[in-house]
Design a protein around this motif. Structure first.
Motif, PDB file in Angstrom:
ATOM      1  N   ASP A  65       7.976  -7.536   3.469  1.00  0.00           N
ATOM      2  CA  ASP A  65       6.613  -7.023   3.395  1.00  0.00           C
ATOM      3  C   ASP A  65       6.694  -5.518   3.596  1.00  0.00           C
ATOM      4  O   ASP A  65       6.934  -5.044   4.715  1.00  0.00           O
ATOM      5  CB  ASP A  65       5.746  -7.680   4.466  1.00  0.00           C
ATOM      6  N   LEU A  66       6.531  -4.766   2.505  1.00  0.00           N
ATOM      7  CA  LEU A  66       6.797  -3.326   2.541  1.00  0.00           C
ATOM      8  C   LEU A  66       5.643  -2.537   1.968  1.00  0.00           C
ATOM      9  O   LEU A  66       4.976  -2.969   1.016  1.00  0.00           O
ATOM     10  CB  LEU A  66       8.057  -2.994   1.731  1.00  0.00           C
ATOM     11  N   ASP A  67       5.446  -1.347   2.526  1.00  0.00           N
ATOM     12  CA  ASP A  67       4.549  -0.342   1.965  1.00  0.00           C
ATOM     13  C   ASP A  67       5.388   0.899   1.666  1.00  0.00           C
ATOM     14  O   ASP A  67       6.278   1.269   2.452  1.00  0.00           O
ATOM     15  CB  ASP A  67       3.448   0.030   2.957  1.00  0.00           C
ATOM     16  N   GLY A  68       5.094   1.545   0.562  1.00  0.00           N
ATOM     17  CA  GLY A  68       5.785   2.792   0.255  1.00  0.00           C
ATOM     18  C   GLY A  68       6.216   2.866  -1.193  1.00  0.00           C
ATOM     19  O   GLY A  68       5.755   2.094  -2.051  1.00  0.00           O
ATOM     20  N   ARG A  69       7.096   3.796  -1.455  1.00  0.00           N
ATOM     21  CA  ARG A  69       7.557   4.041  -2.829  1.00  0.00           C
ATOM     22  C   ARG A  69       9.075   4.220  -2.853  1.00  0.00           C
ATOM     23  O   ARG A  69       9.657   4.791  -1.925  1.00  0.00           O
ATOM     24  CB  ARG A  69       6.911   5.303  -3.408  1.00  0.00           C
ATOM     25  N   ASP A 124       0.878  -1.174   0.000  1.00  0.00           N
ATOM     26  CA  ASP A 124       0.000   0.000   0.000  1.00  0.00           C
ATOM     27  C   ASP A 124       0.913   1.222   0.000  1.00  0.00           C
ATOM     28  O   ASP A 124       1.423   1.613   1.053  1.00  0.00           O
ATOM     29  CB  ASP A 124      -0.893  -0.018   1.236  1.00  0.00           C
ATOM     30  N   PRO A 125       1.167   1.829  -1.165  1.00  0.00           N
ATOM     31  CA  PRO A 125       2.181   2.883  -1.241  1.00  0.00           C
ATOM     32  C   PRO A 125       1.886   4.084  -0.355  1.00  0.00           C
ATOM     33  O   PRO A 125       2.800   4.728   0.160  1.00  0.00           O
ATOM     34  CB  PRO A 125       2.187   3.281  -2.720  1.00  0.00           C
ATOM     35  N   ASP A 126       0.604   4.381  -0.140  1.00  0.00           N
ATOM     36  CA  ASP A 126       0.260   5.542   0.677  1.00  0.00           C
ATOM     37  C   ASP A 126       0.415   5.270   2.169  1.00  0.00           C
ATOM     38  O   ASP A 126       0.355   6.193   2.983  1.00  0.00           O
ATOM     39  CB  ASP A 126      -1.173   5.994   0.385  1.00  0.00           C
ATOM     40  N   ALA A 127       0.625   4.005   2.541  1.00  0.00           N
ATOM     41  CA  ALA A 127       0.769   3.654   3.956  1.00  0.00           C
ATOM     42  C   ALA A 127       2.218   3.676   4.410  1.00  0.00           C
ATOM     43  O   ALA A 127       2.488   3.493   5.604  1.00  0.00           O
ATOM     44  CB  ALA A 127       0.169   2.279   4.215  1.00  0.00           C
TER      45      ALA A 127
END
Length: 435
Positions: A157-161, A84-87
Motif C-alpha cells: 500500500d504505497l503513495d508516491g511516484r 495518492d501520489p502527492d501524499a
C-alpha cells in the motif's frame, strides 16, 4: 551461444534498445522508441532538451555554449503514480541512453547487434551499452512496473511516484541530467534518486570528480641528423609526467577516505592522449597532452587543479628552457565535481534493505573512482546513490558483456528499494521519509 533473450519482457526490451547506435549526439531515434514504449507500458511521459546557454553558466561545462552539443538530443522520462501520489515521496531511477564509440575492429561481434551467450553456466549479453548502461535502464523500467503490479495486487500500500529517466549526453558530462537538475522537468519535487551505473550490485555513495586539463609544450625543431641543435619536447614532457605521477602518489598517501581504502590508486592521473612531433626525421617541437586528474570526495575541482598547476610551476622554474618557453595548461571539456551522499540517507537505507532481501550479503556503501550523473542531483539537493548490474571494467570495453542474472537481480533490488522508500519505512538511523 543462444539466439534469444531468456525472458519475453526485460530481455526483449533491452535487446531492442541495444540495436540503436546511440553514440554521443545520436540518441534521438532511441529516445523516440523508448518514449513510445513507456506510453505503451502505462507511464506518463516527459521530454526535455538541454539549453546550451543554461549549461554554459554551470561550472562543470565549457563557458562557450557553442562547445556544448545539445541539438536533437532529447531526454525522456516515464512516471508511475501510486495511491495518492502527492501524499508520498518521488523516487527517480536514472539511466543514460548514450554510449561511447565502439572500435569495431576490436570486437568479435557487431557492437550494435546484441549477442546472447553463455559463460561459466551463466547467460550473458554482449553489445555496446550492455553494461554502460542500457541493461540497467531496462531494469529500471521493469522495476517500476513490478512495483506498480505489487501495488495494484494489494501486496503493498504505497503513495508516491516512481520516475524512470533515460538521459542523453552522460558521457559528455551529463547534458540531460544537468538540465533536469537545474530546471526540474516535472510538476512535482524529487526526493531521492538511484543512478543505475554498473556498480557490481554494490551501493555506491561517493563518486570521484575529475579535472580535465590540456598541456601544450613548445620546443625547437631541427633535422634529425643534427638533433642537438634542436630542443625536443619529449624530455620536458617526461619530467612533467613523472612529477604529476609523484604528486598522485603523495595524494594517495596523504588524502584518505574510508570508502576508498581498497583502491591501489585512489585519485588517479591519466595521460589519456598525447600527440607530439610532425615528422619522423624532425626533432619534435610541439606536444599536446590531455590529462584526467582525480578529485576526492570533499575536494573541489579548483583545489586539485591548483595543486597540479603548482607542481607544474616547480618543474618550469627548474628548467631554463621551460622558463623561457612556458607551457600552457588549460581546462578543456567538462569538469566533474566529486559527490557524496550520507550513508544514513533514507534512500541508501532503503537500497540496503532491498539488497539484503534479495540475498546480497555485502550491503556496505563503497566509493567509485569515476564520476556519474549522481553529482548533478546531489548538487541540486537530491540525495542520490548508485546501484546497478555489471562492472565498470566492462564499460567502454571491446565485447562489452553483462551477466544477465545480475540484470535480473538489479531489477528485483530496484523494485524493492522503491517500495521501501515510498513506504517510508522507519530507519533506525534516518527516521521516516514520509511527508
Amino acid at each position: 551461444m543462444t539466439d534469444s533473450p531468456p525472458d519475453a519482457d526485460l530481455g526483449t526490451f533491452v535487446e531492442e534498445l541495444l540495436h540503436f547506435d546511440t553514440t554521443g549526439g545520436e540518441e534521438a531515434p532511441a529516445q523516440s522508441w523508448l518514449r513510445d514504449r513507456l506510453v505503451d507500458l502505462g507511464f506518463e511521459t516527459y521530454e526535455w532538451t538541454a539549453d546550451a546557454e543554461r549549461l554554459a553558466d554551470h561550472h562543470s561545462f565549457p563557458d562557450d555554449p557553442a562547445e556544448i552539443d545539445v541539438a536533437d538530443r532529447p531526454s525522456v522520462a516515464g512516471v508511475l503514480e501510486l495511491g495518492d501520489p502527492d501524499a508520498g515521496p518521488a523516487l527517480v531511477l536514472n539511466g543514460h541512453v548514450d554510449v561511447v564509440p565502439a572500435e569495431r575492429d576490436l570486437w568479435d561481434t557487431d557492437p550494435f547487434e546484441p549477442t546472447w551467450g553463455e559463460a561459466n553456466g551463466e547467460t550473458t549479453l554482449t553489445a555496446r551499452g550492455a553494461v554502460d548502461m542500457k541493461s540497467a535502464l531496462g531494469a529500471c523500467v521493469f522495476a517500476a512496473l513490478d512495483l506498480q503490479a505489487r501495488a495494484e495486487g494489494g501486496e503493498v500500500d504505497l503513495d508516491g511516484r516512481v520516475v524512470v529517466e533515460s538521459v542523453a549526453g552522460e558521457e559528455e558530462g551529463g547534458i540531460g541530467a544537468a538540465a533536469a537538475a537545474l530546471d526540474n522537468p516535472y510538476p512535482f519535487e524529487r526526493d531521492a534518486a538511484v543512478v543505475a551505473e554498473p556498480t557490481e550490485l554494490r551501493a555506491v555513495t561517493a563518486t570521484e570528480g575529475t579535472v580535465m586539463k590540456r598541456l601544450r609544450l613548445r620546443g625547437r625543431s631541427a633535422h634529425a641528423a643534427t638533433r642537438w641543435v634542436g630542443e625536443s619536447v619529449l624530455p620536458h614532457f617526461e619530467r612533467i609526467r613523472r612529477e604529476f605521477e609523484a604528486l598522485e602518489a603523495e595524494r594517495h598517501e596523504s588524502l584518505t577516505h574510508p570508502l576508498y581504502e581498497s583502491y591501489p590508486v585512489r585519485w588517479p592521473v591519466c595521460f589519456g592522449r598525447v600527440e607530439a612531433g610532425s615528422w619522423s626525421s624532425t626533432v619534435p617541437a610541439n606536444l599536446t597532452a590531455e590529462i584526467r586528474i582525480g578529485v576526492a570526495p570533499g575536494e573541489t575541482v579548483e583545489e586539485v587543479e591548483a595543486a597540479y598547476e603548482a607542481r607544474l610551476a616547480e618543474v618550469v622554474d627548474d628548467e631554463p628552457w621551460l622558463r623561457d618557453h612556458p607551457p600552457s595548461f588549460e581546462r578543456f571539456s567538462v569538469q566533474f565535481d566529486s559527490a557524496e551522499t550520507d550513508p544514513d540517507e533514507p534512500v541508501v537505507a532503503s537500497l540496503q534493505r532491498a539488497m539484503s532481501d534479495a540475498g546480497i550479503d555485502d550491503t556496505a556503501p563503497v566509493g567509485a573512482t569515476y564520476g556519474a550523473d549522481s553529482r548533478l542531483y546531489v548538487e541540486a539537493g537530491i540525495p542520490t546513490v548508485l546501484f546497478g548490474p555489471g562492472t565498470i571494467e566492462q564499460a567502454h570495453f571491446p565485447n562489452e558483456t553483462v551477466r544477465w542474472s545480475d540484470v535480473e537481480l538489479a531489477r528485483e533490488v530496484l523494485a524493492g528499494s522503491a517500495a521501501d522508500f515510498l513506504a517510508g519505512v522507519q530507519s533506525p538511523t534516518s527516521g521516516s521519509v514520509s511527508k
